[in-house]
Design a protein around this motif. Structure first.
Motif, PDB file in Angstrom:
ATOM      1  N   GLY A  79      28.281  21.097 -31.104  1.00 50.62           N
ATOM      2  CA  GLY A  79      26.884  21.301 -31.251  1.00 50.62           C
ATOM      3  C   GLY A  79      26.301  20.059 -31.444  1.00 50.62           C
ATOM      4  N   LYS A  80      24.986  20.220 -31.854  1.00 48.02           N
ATOM      5  CA  LYS A  80      24.007  19.211 -31.928  1.00 48.02           C
ATOM      6  C   LYS A  80      23.094  19.407 -33.351  1.00 48.02           C
ATOM      7  N   SER A  81      22.452  18.495 -34.105  1.00 56.02           N
ATOM      8  CA  SER A  81      21.829  18.847 -35.156  1.00 56.02           C
ATOM      9  C   SER A  81      20.422  18.870 -34.738  1.00 56.02           C
ATOM     10  N   ALA A  82      19.579  19.491 -35.714  1.00 58.84           N
ATOM     11  CA  ALA A  82      17.892  19.606 -35.506  1.00 58.84           C
ATOM     12  C   ALA A  82      17.365  18.320 -35.148  1.00 58.84           C
TER      13      ALA A  82
ATOM     14  N   GLY B  52      23.444  18.431 -42.883  1.00 51.11           N
ATOM     15  CA  GLY B  52      22.821  19.467 -42.087  1.00 51.11           C
ATOM     16  C   GLY B  52      23.534  20.543 -41.282  1.00 51.11           C
ATOM     17  N   THR B  53      22.813  21.359 -40.523  1.00 51.99           N
ATOM     18  CA  THR B  53      23.407  22.407 -39.871  1.00 51.99           C
ATOM     19  C   THR B  53      23.495  21.953 -38.455  1.00 51.99           C
ATOM     20  N   MET B  54      24.652  22.296 -37.821  1.00 55.49           N
ATOM     21  CA  MET B  54      24.802  22.162 -36.517  1.00 55.49           C
ATOM     22  C   MET B  54      24.470  23.264 -35.524  1.00 55.49           C
ATOM     23  N   TYR B  55      24.139  23.238 -34.246  1.00 55.13           N
ATOM     24  CA  TYR B  55      23.956  24.273 -33.598  1.00 55.13           C
ATOM     25  C   TYR B  55      24.423  24.273 -32.179  1.00 55.13           C
ATOM     26  N   ARG B  56      24.969  25.389 -31.813  1.00 52.66           N
ATOM     27  CA  ARG B  56      25.586  25.263 -30.275  1.00 52.66           C
ATOM     28  C   ARG B  56      25.256  26.686 -29.577  1.00 52.66           C
ATOM     29  N   LEU B  57      25.570  26.737 -28.405  1.00 52.24           N
ATOM     30  CA  LEU B  57      25.277  28.020 -27.658  1.00 52.24           C
ATOM     31  C   LEU B  57      26.474  28.848 -28.007  1.00 52.24           C
TER      32      LEU B  57
END
Length: 847
Positions: free
Chosen positions: A403-406, A447-452
């Motif tokens: 994923g990627k960070s904000a 911080g939080t990571m985000y992915r599809l």
């Protein structure tokens, strides 16, 4: 005596401040200032400087012009609200209340908490095979493969892990689930194992230690999404696998490697590098169409949904690929189905499903709908760029596993960090389920990571992105062409405006590198032109609004008299005679029978119904005081958009309605018009109606409403057919509800309102709209048995109807009624005070 010089100085300073805001203030500040100025002028004139009040605000302006500024103020107020709405930064929201039932997972996999539901979804055989291998101490590795979306993660987590945890005493196996990550995989995997086995934390220092025979517990280590790993790039992990395989059974741990179908060759090549290494393999298949229907029925039942079997069949057929349906397609289909049921008054129909383009189209529409729901329109394009940045650039149609960070995504999308965090939080919430939130990979990356949420989202995102890029390219080309034309001619008309300017501004961020100083200046000039046009439009609107009071104020009496005189000029002479009155074909109601003979003297009747403008002129010819307005509202006419009381006068604001028949007038209002016209006629004529009790002096000469007999005689114009047009009435001949034609004739049009008088051909005696348009008040009281009394008396001469009653007669039908109700013989009625938008009247004159 006011000190005019001092007031003028203060006024000059106030004007200077106003101009400063207009010239240098933010646009929303200017808009709200304009709003408060308009409202202040209209309602709080006592706050203005005396010099301005004394010089500018005449009595006419204060009473007739300034109140319209309240209407003008609405425009800048709404525009200002829209601008503030777009710029407002909403707080971070808690969306847990929007979570869907646990059976609705969308592109997400089922987890351990969903084990009970998953046990009903037809994976018993697959689970049993995996469980057998796990419990076999002679097996150290097993492979689970399947295409993307086949449900591998759900089988491992909601199936195997759930079963082992629930039956831990029975099996004595500790499950450890780890989703493969290409970054430091050996360390991450070991950390996951140590977290699951805290009692062995000190002993487990490297992966080799996991297979020691003196381990306190038997383990099954599940490595999901192993396609993220490569023997060439993550050699340390695969070297550990070789060492594990080299040990002899019985094995203290079993390893399950799960990967996508296309990764199978990579894994099999790795197997060949180890002598005599032939681990059992299981290929997870997608569901048949019959299985998919059963699964969707189970999930719908668990979620409290009740779709028709036909809808489920259609969805399964659309999701099917060669008779097979993947679990992720089922999950997405259920998510969309749940969304449709959540909407107020929504229906889940086959047509709606098909029109949306099936599951693929619904998923694409779902993503776009969530962007619309969670963020303003101008952020859609940047957020699509952020979502595309979560796709692995090296592997087609695969998400970035880590994923990627904000902050990274905010930089990509060029959005403020707080806006990006808000949008990501929404897209990862149960209300959207488009993203997953992951913990930071290491303390160095806070911080939080985000992915599809799943790879199946990628085609839909790319489709949306394709539209975005196409629109951006078209906007770029439009900008270049218009700039080239403007450079050659330097004409104002070549500046961008309207939709063209909006498109360029909307997609400018996608081709910002192409905008040189000259193009930037061209865009600024175009925006300035738009501002000038808006200001000019506002002034024009103000002028039109202010013109209305002038236009309605100045009506020459001679002009009004000419229009009222036209009521007399349009009278048609009807020669007396004898006719058969009633339902000659016996197809109507009982009150139309029996048919009886009526003899009438000659009379004159209005060529058409009385119009809005004629009735308006009548009201303005009376004493124009406030009591009249109340009298009209309470007794005669209900003021509507067709006739209004503005600036001390009755007016017809919509010029196109002036020649429409007057409506919302009751029987007393029609009688009052008759009395007025009789008084206007002069000596020898007198009003025939008493407006207090509704009585009529039939001997009086002048104007009155037609009797029921006179109306039918004039309508028939010598015919004996249902209509004066013959045996049928079409919507080319009269204004009625064409959805309900006469008998079995074809349908016609339905205009849903009145038409100008005289819009349709007249009858043989030159009378218009005797059928349809509006019902017409008659003079008679209504009695359903009155025709029986007439029949018994033989030929009835000039019948006036019953002596008393509670309702007055209507005749002719209207734009709202069926053709059947427009027949010459049809009778209807209402109490005299009744008013509606389908009731009017015409006059009879007795010389």
């Amino acid at each position: 005596m006011p000190n005019i010089p001092d007031q003028a100085t203060r006024f000059s300073e106030q004007v200077e401040n106003i101009f400063r805001i207009i010239k240098h203030g933010r646009r929303e500040q200017v808009l709200f200032m304009a709003f408060f100025l308009c409202v202040g002028l209209a309602n709080f004139r006592f706050l203005l400087p005396d010099v301005l009040t004394n010089i500018l605000l005449t009595d006419f302006l204060q009473k007739d012009v300034l109140p319209w500024l309240n209407v003008v103020a609405i425009v800048p107020f709404i525009w200002g609200i829209v601008r503030v709405w777009k710029k407002a930064i909403p707080p971070k929201i808690d969306l847990t209340a929007a979570a869907k039932p646990s059976a609705i997972k969308g592109p997400f996999a089922f987890g351990e908490m969903d084990g009970e539901i998953f046990s009903q979804l037809g994976r018993e055989t697959d689970l049993s095979k995996l469980l057998g291998w796990v419990l076999d101490s002679q097996i150290c590795f097993t492979a689970l493969k399947g295409e993307s979306g086949a449900g591998k993660t759900s089988l491992l987590r909601a199936g195997l892990v759930y079963t082992l945890l629930r039956e831990k005493e029975k099996y004595g196996v500790t499950p450890i689930y780890w989703e493969a990550s290409p970054e430091n995989p050996a360390e991450e995997l070991l950390r996951a194992i140590r977290l699951a086995c805290p009692e062995e934390k000190d002993r487990l220092r490297k992966l080799d230690d996991v297979v020691e025979k003196d381990s306190a517990t038997k383990k099954v280590i599940i490595i999901d999404q192993a396609e993220q790993l490569s023997p060439a790039k993550q050699g340390e992990l695969f070297e550990a696998f070789r060492k594990i395989v080299a040990r002899k059974p019985p094995y203290a741990s079993t390893w399950i490697i799960a990967f996508r179908e296309e990764y199978a060759s990579t894994w099999f090549d790795f197997e060949t590098t180890i002598p005599d290494f032939h681990p059992p393999k299981h290929s997870l298949k997608t569901f048949s169409e019959a299985q998919a229907r059963n699964i969707m029925a189970v999930l719908a039942r668990e979620s409290g949904l009740a779709p028709d079997a036909a809808v489920l069949n259609e969805m399964v057929n659309a999701m099917s690929d060669g008779g097979k349906v993947s679990p992720v397609e089922i999950g997405i289909g259920m998510m969309v189905l749940c969304e449709l049921y959540r909407g107020p008054g929504s229906e889940v129909s086959l047509g709606k499903f098909q029109d949306a383009g099936g599951v693929a189209g619904l998923l694409r529409a779902y993503i776009k709908g969530k962007l619309d729901e969670g963020m303003p329109e101008h952020e859609h394009s940047p957020m699509q760029s952020a979502l595309l940045d979560m796709i692995d650039p090296d592997i087609s149609h695969q998400r970035l596993s880590q994923g990627k960070s904000a902050p990274e995504l905010a930089k990509t999308a060029q959005l403020p960090l707080n806006r990006m965090e808000h949008n990501l939080h929404f897209l990862a919430s149960p209300a959207a389920r488009i993203l997953e939130e992951l913990p930071a990979p290491s303390p160095a990356v806070p911080g939080t990571m985000y992915r599809l949420a799943h790879e199946r989202l990628i085609p839909a995102l790319e489709s949306l992105s394709g539209e975005l890029l196409t629109a951006a390219a078209e906007a770029r080309q439009l900008l270049k062409e218009r700039f080239r034309a403007w450079s050659n001619a330097r004409r104002r008309r070549f500046l961008l405006s309207g939709k063209d300017l909006r498109e360029v501004l909307k997609y400018r961020s996608h081709f910002k590198d192409d905008i040189n100083p000259e193009l930037g200046q061209y865009i600024r000039k175009s925006r300035k032109k738009r501002s000038v046009n808006i200001a000019l439009g506002g002034f024009i609107l103000l002028a039109l609004l202010l013109w209305q009071p002038f236009n309605n104020k100045v009506i020459e009496p001679s002009q009004r008299n000419r229009r009222l005189q036209s009521v007399e000029d349009q009278l048609v002479e009807v020669k007396g005679g004898v006719f058969e009155m009633g339902d000659l074909l016996k197809e109507g109601g009982g009150d139309e029978l029996p048919v009886h003979q009526v003899k009438l003297d000659s009379f004159q009747i209005s060529r058409s119904e009385i119009t809005n403008q004629q009735y308006c002129d009548f009201l303005n010819s009376l004493q124009p005081d406030d009591s009249l307005k109340v009298k009209v509202e309470d007794k005669w006419l209900y003021l509507t958009y067709e006739i209004r009381y503005i600036g001390g006068k009755f007016v017809v604001p919509d010029e196109s309605k002036r020649d429409h028949p007057v409506v919302y007038v009751n029987w007393f209002g029609a009688a009052a018009f008759c009395n007025f016209m009789s008084e206007r006629k002069g000596k020898g004529y007198k009003p025939c109606y008493n407006l207090e009790d509704g009585s009529c002096d039939s001997s009086a000469k002048g104007f009155r409403l037609p009797t029921e007999a006179e109306w039918e005689y004039a309508c028939r114009a010598g015919t004996t057919t249902p209509f004066h047009t013959g045996d049928n009435l079409t919507t080319d001949q009269a204004n009625y509800n064409g959805n309900y034609p006469y008998r079995d004739n074809p349908k016609g049009v339905y205009l849903e309102g009145t038409t100008p008088v005289g819009s349709y051909p007249p009858n043989a005696w030159g009378l218009y709209d005797m059928h349809g348009n509006v019902w017409e008040w008659c003079q008679d009281w209504y009695d359903g048995e009155y025709y029986n009394a007439c029949k018994q008396q033989g030929v009835k001469t000039n019948p006036r109807g019953p002596e008393t009653g509670s309702d007055r007669v209507w005749r002719g039908g209207s734009w709202l009624t069926s053709a059947q109700d427009c027949r010459s013989a049809y009778r209807d009625r209402a109490y005299p005070g009744y008013r509606s938008d389908y009731v009017g009247f015409r006059l009879v004159f007795v010389p």
